[in-house]
Design a protein around this motif. Structure first.
Motif, PDB file in Angstrom:
ATOM      1  N   GLN A  28       7.161  -5.861 -14.811  1.00 51.26           N
ATOM      2  CA  GLN A  28       8.079  -6.555 -13.903  1.00 51.26           C
ATOM      3  C   GLN A  28       8.097  -5.905 -12.510  1.00 51.26           C
ATOM      4  O   GLN A  28       7.733  -4.754 -12.349  1.00 51.26           O
ATOM      5  N   GLU A  29       8.562  -6.685 -11.539  1.00 50.98           N
ATOM      6  CA  GLU A  29       8.670  -6.235 -10.141  1.00 50.98           C
ATOM      7  C   GLU A  29       7.337  -5.660  -9.650  1.00 50.98           C
ATOM      8  O   GLU A  29       7.282  -4.603  -9.031  1.00 50.98           O
ATOM      9  N   ASN A  30       6.271  -6.415  -9.949  1.00 43.91           N
ATOM     10  CA  ASN A  30       4.925  -6.028  -9.504  1.00 43.91           C
ATOM     11  C   ASN A  30       4.577  -4.616  -9.956  1.00 43.91           C
ATOM     12  O   ASN A  30       3.972  -3.841  -9.216  1.00 43.91           O
ATOM     13  N   ARG A  31       5.009  -4.288 -11.162  1.00 45.18           N
ATOM     14  CA  ARG A  31       4.769  -2.982 -11.793  1.00 45.18           C
ATOM     15  C   ARG A  31       5.468  -1.836 -11.068  1.00 45.18           C
ATOM     16  O   ARG A  31       5.084  -0.669 -11.190  1.00 45.18           O
ATOM     17  N   ASN A  32       6.522  -2.151 -10.349  1.00 41.32           N
ATOM     18  CA  ASN A  32       7.286  -1.124  -9.647  1.00 41.32           C
ATOM     19  C   ASN A  32       8.585  -0.758 -10.368  1.00 41.32           C
ATOM     20  O   ASN A  32       9.165   0.290 -10.086  1.00 41.32           O
ATOM     21  N   ARG A  33       9.046  -1.633 -11.269  1.00 42.56           N
ATOM     22  CA  ARG A  33      10.252  -1.338 -12.049  1.00 42.56           C
ATOM     23  C   ARG A  33      10.235  -2.184 -13.316  1.00 42.56           C
ATOM     24  O   ARG A  33      10.294  -3.417 -13.258  1.00 42.56           O
ATOM     25  N   ALA A  34      10.163  -1.519 -14.448  1.00 38.70           N
ATOM     26  CA  ALA A  34      10.103  -2.233 -15.720  1.00 38.70           C
ATOM     27  C   ALA A  34      11.481  -2.751 -16.124  1.00 38.70           C
ATOM     28  O   ALA A  34      12.504  -2.220 -15.703  1.00 38.70           O
ATOM     29  N   GLY A  35      11.486  -3.787 -16.941  1.00 35.82           N
ATOM     30  CA  GLY A  35      12.730  -4.353 -17.462  1.00 35.82           C
ATOM     31  C   GLY A  35      12.936  -5.781 -17.010  1.00 35.82           C
ATOM     32  O   GLY A  35      12.592  -6.136 -15.878  1.00 35.82           O
ATOM     33  N   THR A  36      13.479  -6.600 -17.894  1.00 36.85           N
ATOM     34  CA  THR A  36      13.734  -7.996 -17.559  1.00 36.85           C
ATOM     35  C   THR A  36      14.710  -8.107 -16.404  1.00 36.85           C
ATOM     36  O   THR A  36      15.770  -7.470 -16.402  1.00 36.85           O
ATOM     37  N   GLU A  37      14.367  -8.914 -15.425  1.00 35.35           N
ATOM     38  CA  GLU A  37      15.198  -9.041 -14.225  1.00 35.35           C
ATOM     39  C   GLU A  37      16.531  -9.731 -14.525  1.00 35.35           C
ATOM     40  O   GLU A  37      16.599 -10.625 -15.363  1.00 35.35           O
ATOM     41  N   ASP A  38      17.572  -9.296 -13.824  1.00 39.72           N
ATOM     42  CA  ASP A  38      18.895  -9.913 -13.918  1.00 39.72           C
ATOM     43  C   ASP A  38      18.916 -11.094 -12.948  1.00 39.72           C
ATOM     44  O   ASP A  38      19.255 -10.948 -11.773  1.00 39.72           O
ATOM     45  N   VAL A  39      18.543 -12.268 -13.443  1.00 38.22           N
ATOM     46  CA  VAL A  39      18.331 -13.423 -12.571  1.00 38.22           C
ATOM     47  C   VAL A  39      19.597 -13.800 -11.811  1.00 38.22           C
ATOM     48  O   VAL A  39      19.566 -14.021 -10.593  1.00 38.22           O
ATOM     49  N   GLN A  40      20.730 -13.850 -12.506  1.00 36.49           N
ATOM     50  CA  GLN A  40      21.971 -14.265 -11.846  1.00 36.49           C
ATOM     51  C   GLN A  40      22.338 -13.323 -10.708  1.00 36.49           C
ATOM     52  O   GLN A  40      22.700 -13.757  -9.611  1.00 36.49           O
ATOM     53  N   ALA A  41      22.266 -12.018 -10.981  1.00 35.50           N
ATOM     54  CA  ALA A  41      22.629 -11.042  -9.951  1.00 35.50           C
ATOM     55  C   ALA A  41      21.663 -11.111  -8.770  1.00 35.50           C
ATOM     56  O   ALA A  41      22.075 -11.019  -7.611  1.00 35.50           O
ATOM     57  N   ILE A  42      20.384 -11.279  -9.061  1.00 36.28           N
ATOM     58  CA  ILE A  42      19.385 -11.354  -8.000  1.00 36.28           C
ATOM     59  C   ILE A  42      19.616 -12.583  -7.132  1.00 36.28           C
ATOM     60  O   ILE A  42      19.551 -12.508  -5.895  1.00 36.28           O
ATOM     61  N   GLY A  94       0.799  -1.216   0.000  1.00 35.82           N
ATOM     62  CA  GLY A  94       0.000   0.000   0.000  1.00 35.82           C
ATOM     63  C   GLY A  94       0.829   1.262   0.000  1.00 35.82           C
ATOM     64  O   GLY A  94       0.301   2.352  -0.216  1.00 35.82           O
ATOM     65  N   LEU A  95       2.132   1.112   0.242  1.00 36.65           N
ATOM     66  CA  LEU A  95       3.063   2.238   0.135  1.00 36.65           C
ATOM     67  C   LEU A  95       3.744   2.137  -1.221  1.00 36.65           C
ATOM     68  O   LEU A  95       4.463   1.174  -1.483  1.00 36.65           O
ATOM     69  N   GLU A  96       3.538   3.111  -2.079  1.00 35.79           N
ATOM     70  CA  GLU A  96       4.055   3.020  -3.441  1.00 35.79           C
ATOM     71  C   GLU A  96       4.664   4.338  -3.900  1.00 35.79           C
ATOM     72  O   GLU A  96       3.943   5.305  -4.138  1.00 35.79           O
ATOM     73  N   PRO A  97       5.991   4.397  -4.030  1.00 30.68           N
ATOM     74  CA  PRO A  97       6.600   5.583  -4.632  1.00 30.68           C
ATOM     75  C   PRO A  97       6.371   5.543  -6.142  1.00 30.68           C
ATOM     76  O   PRO A  97       6.205   4.482  -6.733  1.00 30.68           O
ATOM     77  N   GLU A  98       6.355   6.700  -6.740  1.00 36.82           N
ATOM     78  CA  GLU A  98       6.173   6.770  -8.190  1.00 36.82           C
ATOM     79  C   GLU A  98       7.231   5.937  -8.904  1.00 36.82           C
ATOM     80  O   GLU A  98       8.415   5.998  -8.575  1.00 36.82           O
ATOM     81  N   GLN A  99       6.817   5.166  -9.890  1.00 43.03           N
ATOM     82  CA  GLN A  99       7.733   4.308 -10.633  1.00 43.03           C
ATOM     83  C   GLN A  99       8.762   5.152 -11.371  1.00 43.03           C
ATOM     84  O   GLN A  99       8.431   6.150 -12.003  1.00 43.03           O
ATOM     85  N   LEU A 100      10.019   4.758 -11.287  1.00 49.51           N
ATOM     86  CA  LEU A 100      11.105   5.491 -11.927  1.00 49.51           C
ATOM     87  C   LEU A 100      11.328   5.007 -13.353  1.00 49.51           C
ATOM     88  O   LEU A 100      11.465   5.795 -14.285  1.00 49.51           O
ATOM     89  N   ILE A 101      11.390   3.680 -13.528  1.00 42.79           N
ATOM     90  CA  ILE A 101      11.573   3.088 -14.855  1.00 42.79           C
ATOM     91  C   ILE A 101      10.256   2.441 -15.265  1.00 42.79           C
ATOM     92  O   ILE A 101       9.804   1.479 -14.646  1.00 42.79           O
ATOM     93  N   THR A 102       9.632   2.985 -16.290  1.00 43.38           N
ATOM     94  CA  THR A 102       8.319   2.516 -16.711  1.00 43.38           C
ATOM     95  C   THR A 102       8.423   1.635 -17.954  1.00 43.38           C
ATOM     96  O   THR A 102       9.429   1.655 -18.673  1.00 43.38           O
ATOM     97  N   GLY A 103       7.377   0.883 -18.199  1.00 43.39           N
ATOM     98  CA  GLY A 103       7.354  -0.005 -19.356  1.00 43.39           C
ATOM     99  C   GLY A 103       6.568  -1.257 -19.055  1.00 43.39           C
ATOM    100  O   GLY A 103       5.344  -1.219 -18.937  1.00 43.39           O
ATOM    101  N   GLY A 104       7.272  -2.356 -18.888  1.00 40.48           N
ATOM    102  CA  GLY A 104       6.633  -3.636 -18.611  1.00 40.48           C
ATOM    103  C   GLY A 104       6.171  -3.779 -17.171  1.00 40.48           C
ATOM    104  O   GLY A 104       6.406  -2.902 -16.335  1.00 40.48           O
TER     105      GLY A 104
END
Length: 393
Positions: free
Chosen positions: A232-246, A220-230
């Protein structure tokens, strides 16, 4: 042989993390795909999300993976916030004078919407001043936002983040905590602290570089999205996730959590405290008038920032590096050139002395041999410096 003593800048990759990253490279699927390969990648990400959430005793659903803590700070520091999914804007950012450059930049607040909070001679936030600023805040255009670094990256000084968050709550303000240097070194509980959000960085924990997280205190706490598009990340950050780094970040977070929870006399932090204390005692033997910054306040156990009067940091860093010892003069994110630290200036340190400041920071692979080598090289540097002064006289 090199002796690396710059863990606050970045920690060497832990062996367990390296192995996990290598294995994750075989996960070929896109985590957004619904086929078996995609589901395997998604499962690996969600496992890491739980591991990172555990580090701050948070909810895994509130962890947003990002490229690092700088991006996490940027996303958190925005006037456009939602509280329980309804817009509750922030109109002014209050930040301490000793923050990391990514917070000093103010995120998406305009310069006119930013006010610095003073600190005392040890770099601890002045709570009376903060209260005064919040009392004077004009709430007609939005609430206040407070941003504080839990542990200073240069001095290792620990801020009273629970008191700060409590004060922010009293004035209905948002509170963001940069927990990058605190994670794994002191226990963290986002709920107990009472802040709105925390930022974390993988490479400070012995994880991969280029991955971090913003952890919100609750749904319920949501800062404005910085990177928009897809989506990903529950619509909080767009872009394909870096699986290895994560995946690597998740393992590093799990190891850091275990380290922070152990408060016994045989703990890793107790070991590092012993090395730090051995270094500072040896340094005082070499240079009785050495200045150790922040020693009058609570500090994390792995860090020591000091200055030898009359000796510039640049000179010392070069000579140490040539002798095989890696240390730094402050935050790696602001040390493209060596100049007086803004942290020390805010603490009231003379600019000349601040320009002599050097930071030593220890970590999981640090040894007694590293500390003894550092002291040995410093002894030679000090002897050479004394000889030059004698000749000049």
């Amino acid at each position: 042989m090199r002796h690396y003593l710059d863990y606050n800048a970045t920690a060497p990759l832990r062996p367990q993390v390296r192995e996990a990253v290598i294995q994750a490279m075989d996960l070929v699927g896109n985590a957004s795909s619904i086929h078996a390969e995609g589901r395997k990648a998604r499962a690996a990400i969600e496992r890491a999300r739980s591991q990172v959430a555990q580090l701050v005793n948070g909810d895994s659903g509130c962890v947003i993976f990002m490229s690092g803590a700088t991006e996490a700070n940027m996303q958190a520091l925005t006037p456009n916030m939602k509280w329980d999914y309804e817009t509750k804007s922030a109109s002014h950012l209050y930040y301490s004078a000793v923050e990391h450059p990514s917070v000093l930049a103010g995120g998406r607040f305009a310069e006119s919407q930013m006010t610095s909070i003073p600190v005392d001679e040890n770099g601890v936030v002045d709570l009376v001043e903060l209260r005064g600023l919040l009392e004077q805040h004009d709430g007609s255009h939005g609430v206040a936002m407070v941003a504080i670094m839990a542990v200073n990256s240069e001095t290792g000084v620990i801020q009273p983040i629970e008191e700060i968050a409590k004060l922010a709550k009293e004035f209905d303000a948002y509170c963001h905590i940069d927990a990058v240097q605190a994670a794994g070194r002191i226990p963290l509980d986002i709920g107990q602290v009472g802040c709105t959000s925390m930022s974390l960085s993988s490479h400070k924990l012995g994880g991969p570089k280029g991955i971090g997280a913003l952890v919100m205190a609750r749904e319920g706490l949501e800062p404005e999205q910085l990177i928009t598009g897809g989506p990903q990340e529950n619509r909080n950050r767009a872009g394909t996730e870096d699986v290895q780094a994560i995946v690597g970040f998740g393992i590093a977070a799990e190891l850091a959590f275990e380290q922070a929870q152990d408060t016994s006399n045989d703990s890793e932090m107790a070991r590092l405290r012993g090395l730090r204390d051995r270094f500072e005692a040896g340094l005082r033997d070499l240079v009785p008038d050495v200045v150790i910054f922040g020693e009058g306040a609570a500090r994390i156990d792995n860090c020591s920032q000091f200055a030898i009067p009359g000796m510039r940091a640049e000179t010392m860093l070069i000579q140490l590096d040539l002798a095989g010892v890696a240390v730094s003069s402050g935050s790696a994110c602001s040390s493209g050139k060596i100049s007086a630290s803004h942290v020390l200036i805010a603490m009231g340190v003379d600019a000349v002395l601040a320009g002599a400041a050097v930071r030593v920071s220890l970590g999981w692979a640090s040894t007694t041999e590293d500390v003894e080598k550092l002291l040995s090289v410093l002894a030679k540097i000090c002897a050479k410096h004394s000889k030059k002064l004698s000749l000049a006289l």
